[in-house]
Design a protein around this motif. Structure first.
Motif, PDB file in Angstrom:
ATOM      1  N   THR A 330       0.834  -1.205   0.000  1.00 60.07           N
ATOM      2  CA  THR A 330       0.000   0.000   0.000  1.00 60.07           C
ATOM      3  C   THR A 330       0.868   1.255   0.000  1.00 60.07           C
ATOM      4  OG1 THR A 330      -1.749  -1.169   1.203  1.00 60.07           O
ATOM      5  CG2 THR A 330      -1.817   1.238   1.241  1.00 60.07           C
ATOM      6  N   ALA A 331       1.872   1.275   0.868  1.00 54.63           N
ATOM      7  CA  ALA A 331       2.762   2.434   0.964  1.00 54.63           C
ATOM      8  C   ALA A 331       3.500   2.677  -0.350  1.00 54.63           C
ATOM      9  CB  ALA A 331       3.753   2.239   2.109  1.00 54.63           C
ATOM     10  N   LEU A 332       3.954   1.606  -0.987  1.00 60.39           N
ATOM     11  CA  LEU A 332       4.668   1.752  -2.265  1.00 60.39           C
ATOM     12  C   LEU A 332       3.758   2.306  -3.354  1.00 60.39           C
ATOM     13  CD1 LEU A 332       6.658  -1.603  -2.172  1.00 60.39           C
ATOM     14  CD2 LEU A 332       7.663   0.689  -2.123  1.00 60.39           C
ATOM     15  N   GLY A 333       2.508   1.875  -3.369  1.00 66.45           N
ATOM     16  CA  GLY A 333       1.560   2.404  -4.350  1.00 66.45           C
ATOM     17  C   GLY A 333       1.319   3.889  -4.157  1.00 66.45           C
ATOM     18  N   LEU A 334       1.212   4.305  -2.903  1.00 68.54           N
ATOM     19  CA  LEU A 334       0.990   5.722  -2.605  1.00 68.54           C
ATOM     20  C   LEU A 334       2.206   6.549  -2.998  1.00 68.54           C
ATOM     21  CD1 LEU A 334      -1.051   7.673  -1.283  1.00 68.54           C
ATOM     22  CD2 LEU A 334       0.146   7.301   0.884  1.00 68.54           C
ATOM     23  N   VAL A 335       3.388   6.044  -2.687  1.00 64.66           N
ATOM     24  CA  VAL A 335       4.631   6.757  -3.013  1.00 64.66           C
ATOM     25  C   VAL A 335       4.786   6.911  -4.528  1.00 64.66           C
ATOM     26  CG1 VAL A 335       7.151   6.511  -3.025  1.00 64.66           C
ATOM     27  CG2 VAL A 335       5.873   6.201  -0.890  1.00 64.66           C
ATOM     28  N   ASP A 336       4.529   5.856  -5.281  1.00 64.26           N
ATOM     29  CA  ASP A 336       4.638   5.928  -6.742  1.00 64.26           C
ATOM     30  C   ASP A 336       3.657   6.940  -7.323  1.00 64.26           C
ATOM     31  OD1 ASP A 336       6.686   4.118  -6.936  1.00 64.26           O
ATOM     32  OD2 ASP A 336       5.389   2.398  -7.345  1.00 64.26           O
ATOM     33  N   ALA A 337       2.449   6.962  -6.770  1.00 62.96           N
ATOM     34  CA  ALA A 337       1.430   7.891  -7.279  1.00 62.96           C
ATOM     35  C   ALA A 337       1.819   9.336  -6.994  1.00 62.96           C
ATOM     36  CB  ALA A 337       0.080   7.565  -6.645  1.00 62.96           C
ATOM     37  N   ILE A 338       2.347   9.591  -5.798  1.00 67.05           N
ATOM     38  CA  ILE A 338       2.771  10.957  -5.455  1.00 67.05           C
ATOM     39  C   ILE A 338       3.937  11.378  -6.339  1.00 67.05           C
ATOM     40  CG2 ILE A 338       3.776  12.395  -3.637  1.00 67.05           C
ATOM     41  CD1 ILE A 338       2.239  10.720  -1.595  1.00 67.05           C
ATOM     42  N   VAL A 353      10.673   5.619  -1.042  1.00 68.40           N
ATOM     43  CA  VAL A 353      10.593   4.181  -1.318  1.00 68.40           C
ATOM     44  C   VAL A 353      11.254   3.393  -0.195  1.00 68.40           C
ATOM     45  CG1 VAL A 353      11.426   2.338  -2.829  1.00 68.40           C
ATOM     46  CG2 VAL A 353      10.402   4.388  -3.816  1.00 68.40           C
ATOM     47  N   GLU A 354      12.397   3.883   0.277  1.00 65.39           N
ATOM     48  CA  GLU A 354      13.088   3.212   1.376  1.00 65.39           C
ATOM     49  C   GLU A 354      12.241   3.220   2.640  1.00 65.39           C
ATOM     50  OE1 GLU A 354      17.335   3.468   3.829  1.00 65.39           O
ATOM     51  OE2 GLU A 354      16.953   4.788   2.120  1.00 65.39           O
ATOM     52  N   GLU A 355      11.598   4.349   2.912  1.00 64.78           N
ATOM     53  CA  GLU A 355      10.726   4.452   4.086  1.00 64.78           C
ATOM     54  C   GLU A 355       9.513   3.542   3.936  1.00 64.78           C
ATOM     55  OE1 GLU A 355       9.704   8.504   4.676  1.00 64.78           O
ATOM     56  OE2 GLU A 355      11.726   9.129   5.227  1.00 64.78           O
ATOM     57  N   ALA A 356       8.938   3.498   2.735  1.00 72.04           N
ATOM     58  CA  ALA A 356       7.763   2.645   2.495  1.00 72.04           C
ATOM     59  C   ALA A 356       8.114   1.175   2.686  1.00 72.04           C
ATOM     60  CB  ALA A 356       7.221   2.888   1.095  1.00 72.04           C
ATOM     61  N   THR A 357       9.328   0.812   2.332  1.00 73.49           N
ATOM     62  CA  THR A 357       9.769  -0.573   2.455  1.00 73.49           C
ATOM     63  C   THR A 357       9.982  -0.958   3.911  1.00 73.49           C
ATOM     64  OG1 THR A 357      10.872  -0.446   0.297  1.00 73.49           O
ATOM     65  CG2 THR A 357      11.538  -2.238   1.766  1.00 73.49           C
ATOM     66  N   ASN A 358      10.571  -0.071   4.685  1.00 75.85           N
ATOM     67  CA  ASN A 358      10.951  -0.402   6.065  1.00 75.85           C
ATOM     68  C   ASN A 358       9.931   0.040   7.107  1.00 75.85           C
ATOM     69  OD1 ASN A 358      13.513  -1.520   5.274  1.00 75.85           O
ATOM     70  ND2 ASN A 358      14.237   0.573   4.955  1.00 75.85           N
ATOM     71  N   PHE A 359       9.208   1.139   6.830  1.00 74.65           N
ATOM     72  CA  PHE A 359       8.237   1.680   7.789  1.00 74.65           C
ATOM     73  C   PHE A 359       6.933   2.003   7.071  1.00 74.65           C
ATOM     74  CE2 PHE A 359      12.569   3.063   8.916  1.00 74.65           C
ATOM     75  CZ  PHE A 359      12.744   2.366  10.112  1.00 74.65           C
ATOM     76  N   PRO A 360       6.239   0.993   6.554  1.00 73.81           N
ATOM     77  CA  PRO A 360       5.078   1.248   5.689  1.00 73.81           C
ATOM     78  C   PRO A 360       3.938   1.988   6.374  1.00 73.81           C
ATOM     79  CG  PRO A 360       5.252  -1.088   6.258  1.00 73.81           C
ATOM     80  CD  PRO A 360       6.516  -0.443   6.703  1.00 73.81           C
ATOM     81  N   HIS A 361       3.597   1.613   7.601  1.00 70.40           N
ATOM     82  CA  HIS A 361       2.461   2.263   8.272  1.00 70.40           C
ATOM     83  C   HIS A 361       2.741   3.754   8.489  1.00 70.40           C
ATOM     84  CE1 HIS A 361       0.250  -1.443   9.017  1.00 70.40           C
ATOM     85  NE2 HIS A 361       1.376  -2.001   9.424  1.00 70.40           N
TER      86      HIS A 361
END
Length: 449
Positions: A330-338, A353-361
């Protein structure tokens, strides 16, 4: 220790004023006795807590029988309860035996252990689902009071009805949990662990709708990336195997090397949920995962492809890792869209992307406002509504989108009836979209647009 013997100082007519003025003992428990109700006593502890009890010799043996706390229970209520208990004693009964029997009564959690050992593990292919349902939805306070801790006599229809109602957001699971508890009580009655009527009888189940969720084409790259970065390698490979084979969760969890023929690229399941055997062709993607598992378990004395530390010998509940994977996706999808809309000055893509991978919530929470400012919605990239069983539906859906016939899909998923496969004829929107595009283009061409 204060004495149980009465004296002029600890025997008096109980009134609110006299009880409220009683001193708090520095050690032990102090006892006081009512002059109006035979045997009615009051205990006072070092914390000041006061409780009514009956103190009588019954058949030559001194017994203390708890009545209730003061002032929650009034003096008159305590005297009425004392009269009832004294009447039972007069009829040669011992009310203390009832309390002792209740303390020794089997709890719902203890019944589940017996049920699993004597019935579920021996006769049910879905016995691992029983463990999950009981642990996550009965032996928990998520849906109200923890029913597992209660003696069987206190697991009433009213409590089960309330528990079932609190699970209305997950109706199918709620029905399965109710069916499990009902089966447990039926066996308890059969095995003479419980006397009475099954408390689940008469509780109305929720209407169920067929679930249609699966991993969409735009979600698949995110799911695979999220799995590649999952820290628990055993669960990661379990989820990939479930995705690439379409096998049921319980079968993948208990997968054994003796049933996997790497040269033939086949996996033999002796007994599936519908009671039949199944041979699953292993695609190259699944073979590569299993080869990685062979290296991971090398030197371990285990028959299981996905070994675990528990008594079962294999992993049992990979839900936490699954939750991490979905949050990461979910976090990766949001990051890509932004990234597609935001300016580089306000958004560092690689760091995000690094944050989404390690700290998604935390990433989802942090970038939600920025996403909204660009007209984006977290809901459009949400993957946390996916269930593990949706991986099975995902294979069927992707087979359907590739033009695979329904009989072949049914064979791949080991469906017992053609009706179970019909859902895949309507899940993929791709063919529908293509047909609608063709039709609307024809409409526009008719006008000369």
């Amino acid at each position: 220790m204060p004495s149980d013997t009465t004296s002029t100082t600890n025997r008096f007519d109980f009134t609110k004023s006299t009880i409220n003025r009683l001193p708090t003992p520095s050690t032990g428990v102090a006892y006081y006795y009512d002059t109006k109700a035979k045997g009615l006593a009051l205990s006072v502890g070092t914390t000041g807590r006061k409780s009514f009890l009956l103190y009588r010799k019954i058949k030559g043996r001194p017994e203390r029988i708890k009545i209730g706390p003061y002032p929650d229970l009034s003096i008159e209520q305590a005297r009425k309860s004392t009269a009832v208990l004294n009447a039972q004693i007069a009829q040669d009964a011992n009310p203390a035996d009832t309390g002792r029997a209740k303390r020794n009564e089997m709890t719902l959690a203890e019944l589940f252990e017996k049920y699993y050992e004597q019935h579920s593990s021996l006769r049910k292919v879905t016995h691992l689902e029983d463990i999950e349902h009981f642990r996550r939805h009965v032996n928990t306070s998520v849906h109200g009071p923890n029913l597992a801790k209660l003696p069987l006599s206190e697991v009433t229809r009213a409590k089960l009805t309330a528990h079932h109602a609190r699970m209305r957001a997950i109706p199918t699971t709620a029905n399965r949990v109710l069916a499990l508890v009902s089966s447990m009580f039926s066996k308890a009655i059969q095995w003479s662990y419980f006397e009475g009527v099954n408390p689940c009888r008469g509780i109305e189940k929720f209407p169920e709708r067929a679930r249609e969720r699966f991993v969409q084409p735009d979600e698949m790259p995110r799911l695979l990336y999220a799995l590649e970065n999952e820290e628990n390698e055993t669960v990661r490979d379990f989820l990939l195997t479930a995705l690439f084979t379409g096998a049921r969760r319980s079968n993948v969890l208990t997968m054994q090397w003796a049933d996997v023929h790497m040269e033939r690229k086949e996996w033999r399941i002796a007994r599936t949920k519908n009671g039949t055997a199944q041979t699953i062709p292993l695609p190259q993607a699944a073979i590569e995962v299993l080869q990685r598992r062979q290296q991971a378990v090398q030197g371990l004395d285990t028959p299981y492809v996905f070994p675990g530390p528990g008594a079962n010998g294999h992993i049992v509940d990979p839900q936490r890792a699954w939750d991490r994977v979905l949050a990461r996706g979910t976090a990766l999808g949001l990051v890509d869209a932004i990234a597609a809309r935001a300016k580089a000055i306000e958004f560092d893509y690689l760091t995000a992307v690094e944050e989404a991978t390690n700290f998604p919530h935390q990433t989802i929470e942090r970038f939600s406002a920025l996403a909204r400012s660009h007209g984006l919605f977290v809901e459009h990239y949400e993957m946390r509504d996916l269930h593990m069983h949706d991986l099975r539906r995902t294979l069927g859906s992707w087979l359907a989108s590739g033009g695979t016939s329904l009989p072949i899909i049914g064979k791949a998923l080991n469906h017992k009836s053609p009706q179970a496969t019909q859902i895949y004829a309507r899940l993929m929107l791709g063919p529908v979209r293509d047909a609608m595009e063709e039709a609307t283009n024809a409409m526009r061409n008719a006008k000369g647009v």
